[in-house]
Design a protein around this motif. Structure first.
Motif, PDB file in Angstrom:
ATOM      1  N   TRP A 162       0.831  -1.202   0.000  1.00  0.00           N
ATOM      2  CA  TRP A 162       0.000   0.000   0.000  1.00  0.00           C
ATOM      3  C   TRP A 162       0.865   1.250   0.000  1.00  0.00           C
ATOM      4  O   TRP A 162       1.957   1.266   0.577  1.00  0.00           O
ATOM      5  CB  TRP A 162      -0.882   0.054   1.241  1.00  0.00           C
ATOM      6  N   THR A 163       0.340   2.302  -0.586  1.00  0.00           N
ATOM      7  CA  THR A 163       0.963   3.618  -0.461  1.00  0.00           C
ATOM      8  C   THR A 163       0.587   4.191   0.912  1.00  0.00           C
ATOM      9  O   THR A 163      -0.285   3.643   1.609  1.00  0.00           O
ATOM     10  CB  THR A 163       0.450   4.582  -1.552  1.00  0.00           C
ATOM     11  N   ASP A 164       1.195   5.304   1.276  1.00  0.00           N
ATOM     12  CA  ASP A 164       0.830   5.965   2.539  1.00  0.00           C
ATOM     13  C   ASP A 164      -0.638   6.377   2.527  1.00  0.00           C
ATOM     14  O   ASP A 164      -1.331   6.256   3.536  1.00  0.00           O
ATOM     15  CB  ASP A 164       1.713   7.198   2.785  1.00  0.00           C
ATOM     16  N   LYS A 165      -1.121   6.876   1.387  1.00  0.00           N
ATOM     17  CA  LYS A 165      -2.524   7.293   1.301  1.00  0.00           C
ATOM     18  C   LYS A 165      -3.457   6.095   1.435  1.00  0.00           C
ATOM     19  O   LYS A 165      -4.478   6.165   2.115  1.00  0.00           O
ATOM     20  CB  LYS A 165      -2.797   8.038  -0.005  1.00  0.00           C
ATOM     21  N   GLU A 166      -3.113   4.997   0.769  1.00  0.00           N
ATOM     22  CA  GLU A 166      -3.941   3.788   0.876  1.00  0.00           C
ATOM     23  C   GLU A 166      -3.975   3.280   2.307  1.00  0.00           C
ATOM     24  O   GLU A 166      -5.028   2.844   2.797  1.00  0.00           O
ATOM     25  CB  GLU A 166      -3.429   2.707  -0.076  1.00  0.00           C
ATOM     26  N   THR A 167      -2.844   3.360   2.987  1.00  0.00           N
ATOM     27  CA  THR A 167      -2.783   2.942   4.391  1.00  0.00           C
ATOM     28  C   THR A 167      -3.669   3.835   5.243  1.00  0.00           C
ATOM     29  O   THR A 167      -4.435   3.354   6.087  1.00  0.00           O
ATOM     30  CB  THR A 167      -1.330   3.001   4.905  1.00  0.00           C
ATOM     31  N   ALA A 168      -3.584   5.142   5.016  1.00  0.00           N
ATOM     32  CA  ALA A 168      -4.401   6.097   5.774  1.00  0.00           C
ATOM     33  C   ALA A 168      -5.887   5.854   5.521  1.00  0.00           C
ATOM     34  O   ALA A 168      -6.706   5.892   6.453  1.00  0.00           O
ATOM     35  CB  ALA A 168      -4.022   7.532   5.408  1.00  0.00           C
ATOM     36  N   ASP A 169      -6.249   5.586   4.273  1.00  0.00           N
ATOM     37  CA  ASP A 169      -7.652   5.314   3.933  1.00  0.00           C
ATOM     38  C   ASP A 169      -8.137   4.031   4.607  1.00  0.00           C
ATOM     39  O   ASP A 169      -9.268   3.956   5.101  1.00  0.00           O
ATOM     40  CB  ASP A 169      -7.833   5.208   2.419  1.00  0.00           C
TER      41      ASP A 169
END
Length: 198
Positions: free
Chosen positions: A53-60
């Motif tokens: 995951w990207t950082d954004k995907e992780t945050a989501d």
């Protein structure tokens, strides 16, 4: 002795719950296959690394699932009775976790309520500890238990007796200064050996 203990995947079965939600999120929301990449594992962010995951995907993912995961986890078998036994034997119990505050819910309240409901006794709770060495040093921790190899490695380098609580995400890591334990009865057996030597 002062005993520092992680919560997620050391006291609770968080990885089991989080992994299944991570698979659902990766397959249904991101439209990817459920393949995992264990060779990526470096930190306690197992699901992020295993699913690329990207950082954004992780945050989501955390925005959608974090609260339900924290409320759904169960204690690992025998943890409550063994921590009570350690406390009754005169040890001081410090819970040191990377659990972090969230805009949607109060992680401290949720964690304290979960600990109380599951009869996990402790002397002090430290939240939001991405790096645990400062807490270990300030509180003169003698024994440290965590499922994160990264945390165990950093703490063991301080000369603190360190135990890695075994799980599927850390099973490929080894260090001669870190002892692996497979259950709470096993951990208690190892701690008892230390007390017998001293």
């Amino acid at each position: 002795m002062n005993i520092g203990i992680d919560i997620d995947d050391t006291i609770s079965n968080t990885y089991e719950i989080m992994f299944n939600d991570a698979q659902k999120y990766t397959i249904e929301k991101l439209g990817r296959n459920g393949q995992i990449y264990k060779e990526n594992l470096k930190t306690h962010m197992y699901c992020k690394e295993m699913h690329n995951w990207t950082d954004k995907e992780t945050a989501d993912f955390l925005d959608e699932y974090y609260e339900s995961i924290m409320k759904e986890v169960k204690p690992i078998k025998y943890v409550s009775e063994i921590i009570k036994k350690l406390k009754d034997e005169g040890n001081t119990i410090y819970l040191i976790t990377a659990r972090f505050q969230n805009e949607k819910f109060d992680i401290e309240k949720v964690t304290k309520e979960w600990l109380r409901n599951n009869k996990i006794i402790y002397d002090k709770l430290f939240l939001n500890c991405d790096t645990k060495t400062n807490i270990v040093k300030k509180n003169n921790i003698d024994i440290f238990i965590d499922d994160s190899f990264k945390n165990c490695k950093e703490v063991s380098q301080m000369g603190v007796k360190t135990y890695l609580f075994n799980n599927i995400a850390n099973e490929d890591f080894e260090d001669e200064n870190i002892e692996r334990v497979y259950s709470w009865p096993h951990l208690y057996q190892e701690i008892t050996k230390i007390k017998e030597v001293n």
